[in-house]
Design an enzyme around this catalytic site. Structure first.
Site, PDB file in Angstrom:
ATOM      1  N   SER A  95       0.827  -1.200   0.000  1.00 32.01           N
ATOM      2  CA  SER A  95       0.000   0.000   0.000  1.00 32.01           C
ATOM      3  C   SER A  95       0.871   1.264   0.000  1.00 32.01           C
ATOM      4  CB  SER A  95      -0.977  -0.040   1.184  1.00 32.01           C
ATOM      5  OG  SER A  95      -2.004   0.909   1.020  1.00 32.01           O
ATOM      6  N   ASP A 225     -10.035  -4.980  -4.459  1.00 37.09           N
ATOM      7  CA  ASP A 225      -9.444  -4.004  -3.542  1.00 37.09           C
ATOM      8  C   ASP A 225     -10.294  -2.736  -3.572  1.00 37.09           C
ATOM      9  OD1 ASP A 225      -7.821  -2.058  -2.264  1.00 37.09           O
ATOM     10  OD2 ASP A 225      -5.995  -3.096  -2.875  1.00 37.09           O
ATOM     11  N   HIS A 254      -8.025  -5.381   0.008  1.00 36.77           N
ATOM     12  CA  HIS A 254      -6.761  -4.643   0.140  1.00 36.77           C
ATOM     13  C   HIS A 254      -5.790  -5.354   1.074  1.00 36.77           C
ATOM     14  CE1 HIS A 254      -4.248  -1.123  -0.215  1.00 36.77           C
ATOM     15  NE2 HIS A 254      -4.223  -0.945   1.092  1.00 36.77           N
TER      16      HIS A 254
END
Length: 277
Positions: A95, A225, A254
């Site tokens: 991320s 996601d 995610h």
């Protein structure tokens, strides 16, 4: 606890497990290095030296007031790699940590880097703009900022209970412990540090950084996601990095370091084992 001096003398906490060729893990927002514990343990058990650090202002690192941006995150990562004299490193970023890895390569090159992995990562560019029409509208990130100011504890609860792990999808059954861990890590981050990081991960353009990747690169992303949409993140990054391999996790959210940890662990190990010095 082990610390190194970051790029502007702030204290950066890190965990250093195992022996072998080094792997460095960069975590997501608003988390810390504990979010990598499943991967760190698995890879260290399989013959690698695995290092995970808390980004400035997060976890056990100093809650420094300034420099909560990708350039400083990347320079702190460089300081860690240099302080530990790491070479032939595999950099793995989840991320926001994927942005940190991309900006590190953009600013510092790959002299010490053997491989790169982007997991559910924010590059190449999250924000919708005139030249990035498929991006995420700024109103989404303004909502995160507003939630952070109003009640960031509840914001982190809402993210953990909903889109981060896909717990808002029919049939989802994400454990209370997993969701509580997200909230707990988020609350360890400095308020200003986490607030400023929203702009860092959403409005930083990594397209030029990805053009500098010249090492084998694996991109892993879930196609459900809801935080960094697949087309905005993984698919777009893989298209911009020369010869990148894209692995798509069907139906995955995610937070795949937790929800798909065994699959991710095995994919990371297989990729690490392809490197020949």
């Amino acid at each position: 606890m082990p610390f190194i001096a970051g790029s502007d003398a702030n204290e950066i906490f890190y965990k250093d497990w195992g022996t072998g060729r080094p792997v460095v893990l960069a975590h997501g927002w608003p988390l810390n290095s504990d979010s990598w514990e499943a991967q760190q343990l698995f890879l260290a058990d399989n013959g690698y030296r695995v290092i995970a650090h808390d980004r400035r202002g997060h976890g056990r690192s100093a809650q420094i007031w300034s420099g909560n941006d990708m350039d400083h995150y990347a320079d702190d990562l460089a300081a860690l790699i240099q302080a530990l004299d790491l070479r032939e490193v595999t950099l793995i970023g989840f991320s926001t940590g994927g942005g940190e890895v991309a900006r590190y390569i953009g600013r510092h090159g790959t002299d010490r880097v053997a491989q790169a992995v982007l997991v559910s990562a924010v590059p190449p560019f999250m924000l919708k703009t005139d030249d990035n029409p498929g991006g995420v509208p700024i109103e989404v990130f303004d909502g995160l900022r507003q939630g952070s100011i109003a009640d960031r504890s509840q914001l982190y609860r809402d993210l953990a209970d909903g889109p981060f792990f896909g717990n808002n999808r029919p049939g989802a059954n994400i454990s209370q412990g997993m969701r509580d861990s997200f909230w707990h890590q988020g609350m360890q981050a400095g308020h200003k540090n986490a607030y400023d990081s929203i702009a860092a991960f959403s409005a930083t353009d990594f397209r030029d950084d990805l053009a500098r990747f010249d090492v084998p690169t694996l991109v892993i992303h879930g196609d459900d996601d809801q935080v960094v949409p697949f087309d905005v993140g993984g698919r777009a990054s893989a298209a911009l990095i020369k010869d990148a391999e894209l692995k798509t996790y069907a139906g995955a959210p995610h937070g795949i370091a937790d929800t798909h940890k065994q699959q991710l662990n095995e994919d990371l190990l297989a990729f690490l084992n392809t490197y020949k010095s």
